[in-house]
Design a protein around this motif. Structure first.
Motif, PDB file in Angstrom:
ATOM      1  N   HIS A 111       0.851  -1.370   0.008  1.00  0.00           N
ATOM      2  CA  HIS A 111       0.088   0.116  -0.075  1.00  0.00           C
ATOM      3  C   HIS A 111       0.698   1.296  -0.065  1.00  0.00           C
ATOM      4  O   HIS A 111       1.153   1.970   1.138  1.00  0.00           O
ATOM      5  N   ALA A 155      -4.439   2.505  -0.544  1.00  0.00           N
ATOM      6  CA  ALA A 155      -4.917   1.196  -0.599  1.00  0.00           C
ATOM      7  C   ALA A 155      -4.531   0.525  -1.948  1.00  0.00           C
ATOM      8  O   ALA A 155      -5.078   1.146  -2.983  1.00  0.00           O
ATOM      9  N   ALA A 210       1.713  -3.129   4.634  1.00  0.00           N
ATOM     10  CA  ALA A 210       1.181  -2.084   4.937  1.00  0.00           C
ATOM     11  C   ALA A 210       2.254  -1.020   5.897  1.00  0.00           C
ATOM     12  O   ALA A 210       1.758  -0.373   6.782  1.00  0.00           O
ATOM     13  N   LEU A 226      -6.252  -0.913   6.604  1.00  0.00           N
ATOM     14  CA  LEU A 226      -5.081  -1.623   5.840  1.00  0.00           C
ATOM     15  C   LEU A 226      -4.496  -2.460   6.948  1.00  0.00           C
ATOM     16  O   LEU A 226      -4.079  -1.805   7.888  1.00  0.00           O
TER      17      LEU A 226
END
Length: 377
Positions: free
Chosen positions: A129, A134, A155, A168
């Protein structure tokens, strides 16, 4: 004229008090009170079933790779435009990396390419990400489920970012967060492994505790403290956890400040994009980002270098970011030869502007004025 750094570590609240408190409690090694506070925060705020604090996002990814029981010849798909840690974690287990291109307007992995990259040897997909924006997770998850493939979210930059209404790091089977000093929430170094599939939970804790059942033993759940599995020293110290806890207490204020700064750049520089001088970040409709990175896409490498030099002359530090991994000195001979033009474009043209919690509006306006003066000239 004072210099404006690219990044600046900061105190958000009680960091020094909590570090002193950890020392006074006489517990500096890992998995103490502050570690537990940080882990519960992720479990409660984001609905992550089990969270384990680690020394970095790198080691969180290495734990994820261990949990997948990868073998030489297994394949892992990921974007080429990412940090080396994303790939290293799986290369260390003997996996072959299959690199995917980015979107034309977005550094994230182009989901439309995935089906063509999957083979019977594919064991995992690792969406990154980028900038807390995202990846398009629904089609990715559907494809992974169809083929029985694990999904590991990188992430590292994505705390407080969302895919639709889902946090996320709480979407894939496993996920890794970073608290490096360049991230939104910092602890100097530090990371966290999110275990969203409970099939991994018990073994993850054993790997985390150097391959032992130490954590279960101290909870009274095991009669003996023994060597159970492979593992390593993945736990950060309580000093790191204490600093991090103070940051997590202020996470809403940190997010709001960074989003205000991000939006100020976007508004002030929009006219440059409309005139075709550069491109600004593209935020997909399914993404709610966290203000982690504000970048420009210059028209070519020479223009980017000239802009970096121009900003440096105004005492402003701006930096480019990742180089493509598929074309790296280490991996280019192992890559399958596909051209990944969008990833290459981001590597050659993306420029990150200063963005940090204590960046004042006055200093940010200096950055904006310097960027505008470059293109007007």
């Amino acid at each position: 004229m004072k210099p404006i750094p690219f990044n600046k570590p900061f105190l958000a609240g009680q960091e020094l008090h909590y570090i002193q408190q950890a020392v006074a409690q006489g517990k500096l090694s890992g998995n103490g009170e502050f570690t537990q506070l940080c882990q519960r925060f992720f479990q409660q705020r984001y609905g992550i079933p089990k969270a384990l604090l680690t020394t970095s996002a790198t080691t969180a990814l290495e734990m994820a790779a261990l949990l997948l029981d990868l073998h030489p010849g297994d394949e892992v798909i990921m974007p080429s435009f990412t940090f080396t840690s994303t790939a290293n974690a799986f290369v260390l287990r003997g996996a072959r990396i299959v690199f995917a291109d980015s979107y034309l307007d977005n550094p994230n992995l182009d989901i439309s390419q995935l089906a063509s990259l999957i083979t019977p040897r594919t064991k995992a997909i690792v969406p990154v990400h980028y900038a807390g924006v995202a990846c398009n997770m629904a089609p990715l998850l559907a494809l992974a489920e169809e083929h029985g493939i694990w999904v590991i979210e990188d992430a590292a930059q994505a705390i407080e970012g969302y895919y639709l209404e889902k946090p996320l790091g709480a979407i894939g089977h496993l996920a890794a967060f970073s608290f490096h000093e360049t991230k939104n929430v910092i602890a100097g170094e530090g990371g966290l492994l999110a275990i969203n599939d409970e099939r991994f939970a018990e073994r993850a804790e054993i790997l985390w505790e150097k391959g032992t059942n130490r954590a279960a033993f101290f909870r009274g759940e095991a009669a003996r403290y023994q060597w159970i599995d492979i593992g390593s020293s993945f736990l950060p110290s309580e000093l790191t956890a204490a600093y991090l806890w103070a940051q997590l207490e202020q996470i809403t204020a940190i997010r709001e400040q960074r989003l205000q700064q991000w939006n100020r750049y976007a508004t002030a520089l929009q006219s440059l994009a409309e005139a075709g001088h550069c491109a600004l970040p593209a935020i997909p409709v399914y993404a709610t980002h966290n203000g982690h990175i504000f970048y420009l896409i210059c028209r070519d490498t020479n223009e980017r270098q000239a802009l970096i030099q121009h900003l440096a002359e105004h005492q402003i530090l701006a930096v480019f970011h990742y180089q493509t991994l598929h074309n790296s000195p280490f991996y280019h001979n192992l890559h399958d030869g596909r051209q990944l033009p969008h990833a290459r474009r981001f590597a050659e043209c993306l420029l990150r502007l200063p963005l940090y919690f204590e960046l004042s509006e006055t200093d940010q306006q200096r950055v904006i004025a310097a960027v505008n003066s470059f293109y007007k000239a």
